[in-house]
Motif scaffolding. Sequence first.
Motif, PDB file in Angstrom:
ATOM      1  N   LEU A 101       0.814  -1.229   0.000  1.00 46.75           N
ATOM      2  CA  LEU A 101       0.000   0.000   0.000  1.00 46.75           C
ATOM      3  C   LEU A 101       0.846   1.278   0.000  1.00 46.75           C
ATOM      4  N   ARG A 206     -14.505  -8.695  -3.768  1.00 49.22           N
ATOM      5  CA  ARG A 206     -13.635  -7.555  -4.035  1.00 49.22           C
ATOM      6  C   ARG A 206     -14.156  -6.745  -5.230  1.00 49.22           C
ATOM      7  N   TYR A 239      -4.086   4.140  -5.506  1.00 54.36           N
ATOM      8  CA  TYR A 239      -4.627   2.775  -5.333  1.00 54.36           C
ATOM      9  C   TYR A 239      -5.945   2.833  -4.583  1.00 54.36           C
ATOM     10  N   SER A 241      -7.866  -0.138  -2.216  1.00 57.48           N
ATOM     11  CA  SER A 241      -7.499  -1.461  -1.698  1.00 57.48           C
ATOM     12  C   SER A 241      -8.596  -2.031  -0.812  1.00 57.48           C
ATOM     13  N   ALA A 243      -8.337  -5.010   1.935  1.00 56.39           N
ATOM     14  CA  ALA A 243      -7.259  -5.835   2.476  1.00 56.39           C
ATOM     15  C   ALA A 243      -7.623  -6.455   3.821  1.00 56.39           C
ATOM     16  N   GLU A 250      -4.159  -8.028  -0.001  1.00 50.66           N
ATOM     17  CA  GLU A 250      -5.434  -7.843  -0.699  1.00 50.66           C
ATOM     18  C   GLU A 250      -6.289  -9.110  -0.561  1.00 50.66           C
ATOM     19  N   ASN A 294      -9.241   5.878   4.758  1.00 53.24           N
ATOM     20  CA  ASN A 294      -9.640   4.468   4.870  1.00 53.24           C
ATOM     21  C   ASN A 294     -10.909   4.353   5.690  1.00 53.24           C
TER      22      ASN A 294
END
Length: 302
Positions: A101, A206, A239, A241, A243, A250, A294
């Motif tokens: 990341l 995902r 990016y 992500s 995770a 990931e 996030n």
Amino acid sequence: MGALHAGHLSLIRLAAQENDQVFVSIYVNPTQFGLNEDLDSYPKTWEKDITMLEELNGELKGRINTVFAPTTKTMYPTLPPDSSIPGTGSFLTITPLANLLEGKTRPVFFRGVATVCMKLFNICTPERVYFGQKDVQQTVIIKRMVKDFHLNTQVRVVGTEREEDGLAMSSRNVYLGSRRRKVGTLLYLALRAAEIAYTTGGKRTREEILAQAWELTKYISREQDLLSEHERVGFEVDYLSLADPETLEEVQSVDEGVGAVLSGAIKMLPLEGVRPTEELGLGGDKGAVRLIDNIILRPVER
Ligand SMILES: Nc1ncnc2c1ncn2[C@@H]1O[C@H](COP(=O)(O)OP(=O)(O)OP(=O)(O)O)[C@@H](O)[C@H]1O
Ligand SMILES: CC(C)(CO)[C@@H](O)C(=O)[O-]
Ligand code: BAL
């Protein structure tokens, strides 16, 4: 690292609730900045920081015991700090976490963070340490460091403080200037769209979850493209992500019992068509501004 804002104060407030004495460190750590990064221009607002801490200390009934603002000679007593990739000196590396990341774009960042945190923990021997969720990978790495090096401290993570429109507070937001600031919420909006797909949309893969975030960034990009060069803002997604919360690897789908970390980084590009009166923010719009954010997808109780 100073340039205090409400996010920093929330860490201190929680620390004061859970402890009799709080030790605050303010140190812009050179080894976590890459050679091409913003160490020299990083905002420094010492006088204002101290005023904010004095006011807060009144509210917290004097629980802030110390403000530790060391010199670099104190923190790096033997060799001058080295931010190069080979890095000569005494360093801690926490891999593979540090390479994922944020570490992909900032290869020396977590080596610098882990090293300076170990130094700070050794100097102050805290019972508990407080970190913000805004820097989620940092929290995972510090927890791993505490576990792997048998450090006797408890890592506490404090939720992200946001501006009214959702932008995560960050000392680096002062680089944005007013035009880029208005679009600065896009990463949060993208992560929220993905979160909603998980929480209320019942999506678990995902592809299904991240598609929502990508769609939103594309929509905002198309909207910006329609504006004139004096109004539009360009950005690149570094990016997005999904995770595992402990390994940060990931995942292909979210295990409800484990949850996941949705995170991202975007680069707000320098402006086009700048008018002489335009408010450009610290640094005068010379470079791109990288923002991170996030959201934790919490495990579902079964
Ligand atoms: N919005 C926020 N909410 C909660 N904690 C935060 C927030 N922003 C930063 N922190 C936490 O404050 C601590 C010190 O962070 P730092 O001084 O790097 O501030 P920052 O605003 O994140 O700066 P930068 O812009 O360099 O990322 C870290 O643990 C960080 O996660
Ligand atoms: C953890 C930290 C204090 C190390 O310099 C820094 O990365 C920060 O302020 O988030
Ligand atoms: N908030 C983490 C410090 C950094 O980005 O350098």
